[in-house]
Design a protein around this motif. Structure first.
Motif, PDB file in Angstrom:
ATOM      1  N   GLY A  65       6.686   2.777  -8.084  1.00 37.37           N
ATOM      2  CA  GLY A  65       6.181   4.135  -7.877  1.00 37.37           C
ATOM      3  C   GLY A  65       4.765   4.118  -7.354  1.00 37.37           C
ATOM      4  N   VAL A  66       4.175   5.302  -7.269  1.00 40.08           N
ATOM      5  CA  VAL A  66       2.801   5.457  -6.802  1.00 40.08           C
ATOM      6  C   VAL A  66       1.961   5.943  -7.982  1.00 40.08           C
ATOM      7  N   ALA A  67       0.893   5.221  -8.256  1.00 35.87           N
ATOM      8  CA  ALA A  67      -0.027   5.635  -9.333  1.00 35.87           C
ATOM      9  C   ALA A  67      -1.442   5.502  -8.779  1.00 35.87           C
ATOM     10  N   ASN A  68      -2.192   6.615  -8.804  1.00 30.91           N
ATOM     11  CA  ASN A  68      -3.569   6.618  -8.263  1.00 30.91           C
ATOM     12  C   ASN A  68      -3.618   6.027  -6.861  1.00 30.91           C
ATOM     13  N   ILE A  95       0.854  -1.199   0.000  1.00 32.51           N
ATOM     14  CA  ILE A  95       0.000   0.000   0.000  1.00 32.51           C
ATOM     15  C   ILE A  95       0.879   1.235   0.000  1.00 32.51           C
ATOM     16  N   ALA A  96       0.274   2.332  -0.415  1.00 32.34           N
ATOM     17  CA  ALA A  96       0.923   3.648  -0.314  1.00 32.34           C
ATOM     18  C   ALA A  96       0.177   4.375   0.796  1.00 32.34           C
ATOM     19  N   GLY A  97       0.804   4.540   1.928  1.00 28.09           N
ATOM     20  CA  GLY A  97       0.099   5.166   3.050  1.00 28.09           C
ATOM     21  C   GLY A  97       1.046   5.424   4.194  1.00 28.09           C
ATOM     22  N   ASN A  98       0.507   5.567   5.406  1.00 24.45           N
ATOM     23  CA  ASN A  98       1.358   5.802   6.576  1.00 24.45           C
ATOM     24  C   ASN A  98       0.805   5.022   7.771  1.00 24.45           C
ATOM     25  N   PRO A  99       0.829   3.705   7.670  1.00 22.84           N
ATOM     26  CA  PRO A  99       0.326   2.870   8.773  1.00 22.84           C
ATOM     27  C   PRO A  99       1.368   2.787   9.870  1.00 22.84           C
ATOM     28  N   ALA A 100       1.271   1.792  10.713  1.00 28.42           N
ATOM     29  CA  ALA A 100       2.237   1.642  11.826  1.00 28.42           C
ATOM     30  C   ALA A 100       3.659   1.590  11.267  1.00 28.42           C
ATOM     31  N   LEU A 101       4.582   2.108  12.023  1.00 28.41           N
ATOM     32  CA  LEU A 101       5.987   2.198  11.599  1.00 28.41           C
ATOM     33  C   LEU A 101       6.480   0.887  11.010  1.00 28.41           C
TER      34      LEU A 101
END
Ligand code: AHR
Length: 475
Positions: free
Chosen positions: A454-457, A370-376
């Motif tokens: 990379g990140v796309a959508n 995933i592209a996100g900011n979950p737990a470290l």
């Protein structure tokens, strides 16, 4: 740069990689900087690592035999692994310091190198746990080569089991924190703090900071020990170790405002949950007895010990495999240290934030990227040498060792176990391209010419290697 690879040509490509034309502004590939690997130093428990203003890192800690005080010095954290180890002082042949020597700490106090440590007699039976805190002092400016002699015993409020002292200065005042058994309180040890008048004398009354009462503090033994101080983001954080020294050992944390009265117990707030515990996914058990330092780039580093197996034969205290480990220390949005999990053996992991959107990190949720900011821990990936010659690398999440990022034929990027197939061997290979000017890195997919992770959508996909979406800030 393009990699025209067929499956047959795949192995031959490693030679071709080095001949590949340079991309404007990008190095062909990073020769990964030889950073520290965990375990950093085997069989050194209770490790204290600090970087002194002489530019050296110093490491001391308990040895399995508990019979001597040792010290290492290196220009880099990684160098501590192989640095020569000096024996500063050995336990005496008889008397109160002839048995266990525990958890030394090196401090420069008023121009003198002093090592604080806990020691007990060697009389056998329960008497060996008549542990008290002592100090030895060096006769010269170089702690590695000077002559060390006994300075004496730390005067504490009670003649009782005490250990794990640490010294720190805050707002020009020198403090000492330590663990001690207090008469009338049925625990192995509690934490105390006091101002220090001289190396072995408290400057007044000691304050009891915490007693182990929470379930994660009293597993096996009721323990609060090994205090360590970190001053960041206008607060002081005092970590400590709790429970028995087996896989139940863990870190707790007290925090206080930097302007509060550190000798007032009400200034300190205890985290209700442990901040650092055993992690079966990364195979680190009983992490604890920590210290703090900074790496060569000035970034905070957590130092601690931990075993890489869970079941211990016999007394954990006599088990030699509490190895010194290090890892980056990060912070949550409000400036609180985020310890994550013990990252496990091997090169230190990194986090990769999209240069196009810093809120999006390369991460995973189980086997889903995933592209996100979950737990470290879900954002930490370990780079290991690849299988397409010295310039290829593989990326694996610390929580799923044995799973790797794979470039799909359909432009996807997935997490797959190492199937040992030729297709996996081809699609799990990337080249790390550093763009020094932009302080970014890219991971070009060897199996997908011109494409990179990379990140796309909002998804992790293969994108054109030259697109901004392919750029990551490594941290
Ligand atoms: O490693 C010896 C002792 O065991 C240390 O002083 C203490 O922190 C731990 O429990």
């Amino acid at each position: 740069m393009s990699f025209n690879l067929s499956r047959r040509g795949f192995i031959a490509s490693s030679a071709a990689l080095s001949a590949a034309p340079m991309m404007a502004g990008a190095k062909v590939a990073d020769a990964p900087v030889a950073g520290p690997q965990n375990p950093l130093v085997k069989q050194r428990a209770d490790a204290q690592v600090f970087r002194h203003d002489d530019g050296y890192y110093y490491l001391t800690g308990s040895v399995p035999e508990y019979d001597r005080l040792v010290l290492r010095r290196s220009r880099t954290i990684a160098g501590l692994a192989t640095a020569p180890e000096a024996v500063l002082w050995r336990h005496e042949k008889s008397g109160p310091m002839s048995g266990f020597l525990w958890a030394p700490e090196l401090h420069l106090i008023d121009g003198k190198w002093i090592v604080y440590f806990a020691a007990g007699p060697s009389g056998g039976g329960e008497d060996v746990f008549r542990i008290r805190t002592y100090a030895v002092v060096c006769d010269g400016p170089d702690p590695m080569t000077g002559r060390w002699t006994v300075l004496g015993e730390l005067q504490t409020p009670w003649d009782s089991f005490n250990l794990d002292s640490t010294i720190f200065t805050h707002k020009g005042t020198r403090y000492i924190a330590w663990a001690q058994r207090e008469p009338g309180i049925e625990t192995n040890s509690n934490l105390y703090i006091a101002k220090l008048e001289s190396p072995l004398k408290l400057a007044g009354k000691a304050t009891r900071l915490t007693v182990p009462t929470l379930d994660w503090e009293i597993r096996g033994y009721k323990v609060a020990e090994a205090p360590a101080i970190l001053h960041r983001n206008r607060r002081l954080f005092m970590t400590y170790s709790a429970s028995a020294t087996d896989a139940r050992y863990c870190l707790g944390m007290l925090s206080a405002d930097e302007n509060s009265d550190l000798l007032d117990a009400k200034s300190w707030t205890k985290s209700p949950q442990p901040v650092f515990t055993t992690c079966k996914e990364t195979s680190v058990f009983g992490p604890g007895h920590n210290s703090f330092t900074v790496d060569e780039q000035g970034r905070d580093v957590l130092v601690y010990h931990g075993r890489d197996y869970e079941t211990i034969q016999g007394d954990p205290l006599l088990n030699p495999d509490r190895h010194t480990r290090v890892q980056r220390l990060y912070y949550t949005a409000d400036g609180t240290p985020d310890f994550g999990v013990p990252v496990g053996n091997g090169p230190l992991p990194e986090r990769f934030a999209s240069a196009a959107d810093a809120k999006l990190l390369l991460a995973h949720d189980g086997t889903r990227l995933i592209a996100g900011n979950p737990a470290l821990a879900q954002t930490q990936f370990r780079q290991t040498p690849g299988r397409a010659g010295q310039q290829s690398v593989m990326l694996s999440p610390i929580l799923m060792p044995g799973h790797y990022l794979v470039a799909g034929k359909d432009g996807s990027v997935t997490l797959e176990p190492d199937s040992k197939s030729a297709d996996f061997a081809l699609r799990s290979q990337f080249v790390r391209l550093t763009d020094a000017r932009l302080s970014t890195v890219r991971f070009a997919a060897i199996a997908a010419p011109g494409k990179a992770i990379g990140v796309a959508n909002g998804q992790i996909r293969l994108v054109r290697s030259r697109d901004a979406a392919a750029r990551w800030r490594a941290d």
